[in-house]
Structure formats: C-alpha cells, structure tokens
Enzyme design. Structure first.
Site, PDB file in Angstrom:
ATOM      1  N   CYS A  70      16.718   1.269 -10.527  1.00 24.10           N
ATOM      2  CA  CYS A  70      16.250  -0.110 -10.547  1.00 24.10           C
ATOM      3  C   CYS A  70      16.960  -0.904 -11.652  1.00 24.10           C
ATOM      4  CB  CYS A  70      14.728  -0.162 -10.669  1.00 24.10           C
ATOM      5  SG  CYS A  70      14.015  -1.767 -10.235  1.00 24.10           S
ATOM      6  N   LYS A 110       0.125  17.544 -20.177  1.00 31.46           N
ATOM      7  CA  LYS A 110      -1.160  18.245 -20.124  1.00 31.46           C
ATOM      8  C   LYS A 110      -1.203  19.327 -19.036  1.00 31.46           C
ATOM      9  CE  LYS A 110      -4.764  17.233 -21.923  1.00 31.46           C
ATOM     10  NZ  LYS A 110      -5.478  17.712 -23.127  1.00 31.46           N
ATOM     11  N   GLU A 160      10.928   8.291  -8.244  1.00 26.39           N
ATOM     12  CA  GLU A 160       9.898   9.052  -8.954  1.00 26.39           C
ATOM     13  C   GLU A 160       8.498   8.839  -8.403  1.00 26.39           C
ATOM     14  OE1 GLU A 160      10.426   5.204 -11.411  1.00 26.39           O
ATOM     15  OE2 GLU A 160      11.599   6.503 -10.086  1.00 26.39           O
TER      16      GLU A 160
END
Length: 516
Positions: free
Chosen positions: A84, A372, A176
């Site tokens: 982008c 995490k 993504e």
C-alpha cells in the site's frame, strides 16, 4: 543455524495492520521484527535482514510531512516488498509518480493476476479473480523504470508490480488481512520464494536459543523474577528456571490491586505445582499510598511500575548479591511503547516505560520477541499446565487501571465484586475460553437510578470483553444478550454502590483493550 540468522525486517509507516504482517510471517515459522520507518540505514545494515517489508500508512507519499525511509534501502541488494503506502513509496523513490486517485478503493476488491511468478507463484491468471482488501485514496500513475505490472483491479491499474531484474515487489492491497483470500500465498511467496528463508522459528528452537542466552548472560549470578501469576510471568519464570535452576528466586508482590482471592490462589498454585522458589511480599499499604489522589492514568502506570522496582530491589538486597531481574515483557509491550513520528506512544507500559534507566538490576526479558499466542505455545512446550496457560490476560498494574479516577479501598472493593461476577458467569456459560479477555471497569461517574421506591445516585460499571490473538488488534465480543443481562442484574443486585451497567462495543484500534 541460529533462529535469528534469517529475519524479515518490517519498517512501520503508521499502518494499523503492521503488527498483522509480523503475525502472518511468524505463522510461517520465519522470524521478523518491526522497526520505525526512520531507522537509520547503518542500523538496518547491522541487523542484516534477509528481506524488508515497507508497511502501509495513513499519509500520502507526496505530502510535505510524509514519512520517508532512506532511499539507500534500494541499494542494499535485498528483497523488498512494499504494501500500500510502502508500494507507493517504492515507486516514488525509484522515479515513478503517485497521485490522488479519482476513484478510491476501500474494502473488498477483485484482483486480476497477470503473471504466475514471484508473489503470485501458484495462482491462476486472468479469471477467476481473487478477492483482496484495499485501503487507499492514492494510486500509482507512473511506474518506476525497470518495473512491470503483475496484477490489476477495477480502480488500480498497478495493483501489483515487480522489478524485472531486482528482487523488488509491491502490492497496492493488504495481504496481511483475512479479507485478502490470497494473502498467505503472497506472503509465503515473498519470504520463501523471493527471500529464500527457511522455517526455523519454532518454540523448540526458541527455547534452546533462549536458555543458552540466559545461561551466558547470567553465569553464576542470582536472578529474581517478578511473578504475577499471569501467563507472561509464569512462562518467564519457567523458562529462566530451565536455564539456571536454583539461581532463580521468584517474588510475588501483593500490591492490593489484584482480584478477589487471586493472591492466595497464585501462591498456592506455584508452591504446590511447581519447583520454583517463591517469596511473597505484602505491599498493599505501600501501593495504595502511592496511588492516593492520583487521577492521571499515565502517572498511575508509572507509580505502580516504579513501586514494583523499588520492592524488587529491596527484596534482592535481602537475598544477598543479586544482579538480574527477569520480567515478562512481550513484543506488543515494546511496540506500543515506541512513538511514531514523534507522536505520543499508545501507553507507558509497566515493563518498558523507561524504568530500566533508574534500576540497579539488569533486565532479563526472555519473551521480549514474542506475541501472546506464541507465549502460550511456549508455555505448553515447557510443560506448564493448561490452567496456567489459558488464563485470561490480566494487566501488570492490575485493577489500578480498571478504576477510572482515584484508586482507594472502597472503589477497589466495588470493582472486585463486579469482576467476580463477570468471571463466574463467563465460566458458567462456557464463554470464558471463547474470548480473549472479559472484565469489569469502574467509571468515574455516578448516575440516577431507582431501587425499590427510592432514588439512587451511584456508580457505573462498564463490561469489557474482546476477541483477539495477540492483543495488538481486538474486536468486541458478541456475547449473547441473555448472558449480558444475567451479569448486569447480578452486579446491580449484589454490588452495593452500583446502579448501572454498560457494555463496551469499541474495537482496538481505535480504542485500547484496557480503559487506562
């Protein structure tokens, strides 16, 4: 091969999805790091990346204050993928031209692939078209010399490009995000087909590398670990203990900001189900005095963080010669504590908010590179029980940042009682493991209510529940209305001082998960 010998470097231009790029690459067992777009060229050379990704961003490349990376990147003879804004920057810095588009593209778009090589290896050309996600108001009007178009969309005649002789590729869409159905293929083709990376980033290799690193750093010295009972500190303690054994002493500090019964539960768990040496410190009065009359959330975080450091240093002195403090800093903590273009960071994190500068102990942060979900995977690899790994995240500053405004014993009692009800009902209904985090927040306002025949003027509790994978992005949980109703009714009936309950339906971004 060392797990860091190959890495993808992501230069961040302010996109809300930069962290998703990193997650998608790590899912392919390839290591990557995110750094600011302004990272000096010499620093990038020292990092020795295998490939570079230029992220998206909210600006236009032709703006006077547009974020620009060093054009010397394109002279490093490294594979580079522009996404982008990153694609437009690549074109502009290499001689092309970017202008404001007559027709913008936001949301789903159909991509027609023209070459089944490079980024699109293995994909069909022409029809069928591939669904991708666009988010841009500018477009590439003049292609830089040496490039050719490899895909188009309805409003982007240069939806993807490649250099004919150099390993430079660019896409106008966002590979993504999940809405780009070929996104994983595109990123895999870049990291494996163009960068020639190997899938070496595994938890087994991470443990081996980290254990060796901790042993080399610590030597025969002693380490204390800040143990909170949460996933991050539990995995940190297990990993460091694996490396140095009895040289590690864990310190649990009861700061008075924990949930009901949590301190007792945490200490009982580690003393009965682990080999860790755990010391408990009662510091309730100390922290409440530090937080008295403090309203600013940043000051709260910093006072709590400084308080922990003070206590750890005092306890270290009692143990004799201690040189190191181990703590569970994660990669999102690091990312969110770094400012973009001089702007304020998202938060001063209790682990990375400038505390090491005032600390006498050296830091050991074995999880600093992990998200995490990777920490949970690591914990299971280390043999920790699921009851320790799949607890919902609880912030280091505890309930101190779930009370808007002043923190005192009375307000802590209110939010504790409400929180117990939230967790009880989430577990009873089976929703506890379905969501990332669910909790109660005490707001700094009072509202009018009616109980029996009397008018009340009491506190408001906000319910917060989010779905996430790594806390970098999150969406509010679509909890059944009936469950919300049960929680609300119980809180109003059972928690004195509360007459209203609201449900937070904000996502991250633009909001954060915690309220402070």
């Amino acid at each position: 091969m060392n797990i860091h010998d190959e890495k993808i470097l992501i230069l961040d231009f302010g996109s809300q999805t930069t962290q998703l790029i990193a997650r998608r690459i790590r899912e392919q067992k390839v290591y990557c790091e995110i750094h600011p777009f302004s990272t000096p060229l010499e620093t990038i050379k020292e990092m020795n990346p295998t490939g570079i990704i230029l992220s998206g961003g909210p600006r236009s490349v032709y703006d006077a204050d547009a974020p620009l990376s060093d054009p010397g990147l394109f002279e490093l003879d490294l594979p580079i993928l522009g996404i982008c804004y990153g694609a437009q920057l690549m074109m502009q810095q290499l001689g092309g031209k970017v202008e404001n588009a007559d027709k913008r593209e936001f949301g789903k778009a159909n991509l027609t692939v023209q070459f089944t090589e490079g980024l699109f290896a293995g994909l069909e050309t022409g029809v069928p078209q591939h669904q991708v996600w666009m988010s841009h108001g500018d477009r590439i009007e003049v292609v830089a010399e040496g490039f050719e178009t490899t895909a188009v969309s309805d409003h982007s005649p240069c939806a993807a490009l490649r250099h004919r002789s150099k390993p430079f590729v660019a896409v106008q869409f966002h590979p993504e995000v999940v809405h780009t159905l070929i996104g994983t293929d595109v990123l895999r083709n870049f990291i494996f087909g163009i960068c020639n990376c190997s899938p070496n980033w595994t938890m087994a290799s991470f443990i081996e590398s980290t254990v060796k690193g901790v042993q080399e750093k610590v030597g025969d010295n002693k380490v204390i670990c800040a143990l909170s009972g949460g996933v991050d500190s539990s995995v940190t303690a297990a990993l460091v203990h694996k490396a140095i054994g009895d040289q590690l002493t864990c310190i649990y500090v009861d700061n008075g900001l924990m949930r009901t019964g949590e301190s007792e539960s945490i200490l009982r768990f580690f003393r009965e189900k682990s080999q860790l040496n755990v010391i408990a410190v009662d510091a309730v009065d100390f922290f409440l005095n530090e937080l008295a009359d403090v309203l600013d959330p940043e000051i709260k975080r910093k006072r709590i963080g400084l308080g922990f450091i003070k206590i750890f240093e005092e306890e270290a002195a009692k143990l004799g010669e201690v040189d190191f403090l181990a703590q569970g800093t994660l990669y999102p903590d690091v990312i969110e504590s770094v400012s973009f273009m001089g702007e304020a960071p998202i938060k001063s994190h209790h682990n990375v908010g400038g505390l090491p500068e005032i600390m006498k102990l050296d830091l050991i942060e074995p999880l600093r590179e992990l998200f995490k979900d990777e920490v949970r995977e690591l914990g299971l690899e280390l043999g920790l029980p699921e009851e320790a790994i799949y607890r919902q995240p609880f912030p280091g500053p505890g309930l101190g940042i779930r009370i808007m405004g002043e923190v005192n014993r009375e307000r802590l009692n209110i939010v504790r009682q409400a929180d117990v009800i939230v967790l009880e009902e989430m577990k009873k209904s089976g929703w506890y493991r379905k969501v990332w985090q669910s909790f109660a927040v005490l707001l700094p306002i009072q509202t009018v209510g009616v109980m029996g025949d009397g008018r009340t003027y009491e506190n408001v509790i906000a319910l917060r529940s989010v779905d996430s994978r790594d806390a970098m992005t999150a969406d509010w949980s679509k909890i059944p209305y009936d469950l919300l109703g049960v929680i609300s009714t119980r809180i109003i009936n059972e928690v004195r001082g509360v007459n209203r309950v609201v449900f937070d339906i904000s996502s991250k971004p633009p909001s954060t998960i915690e309220w402070e």
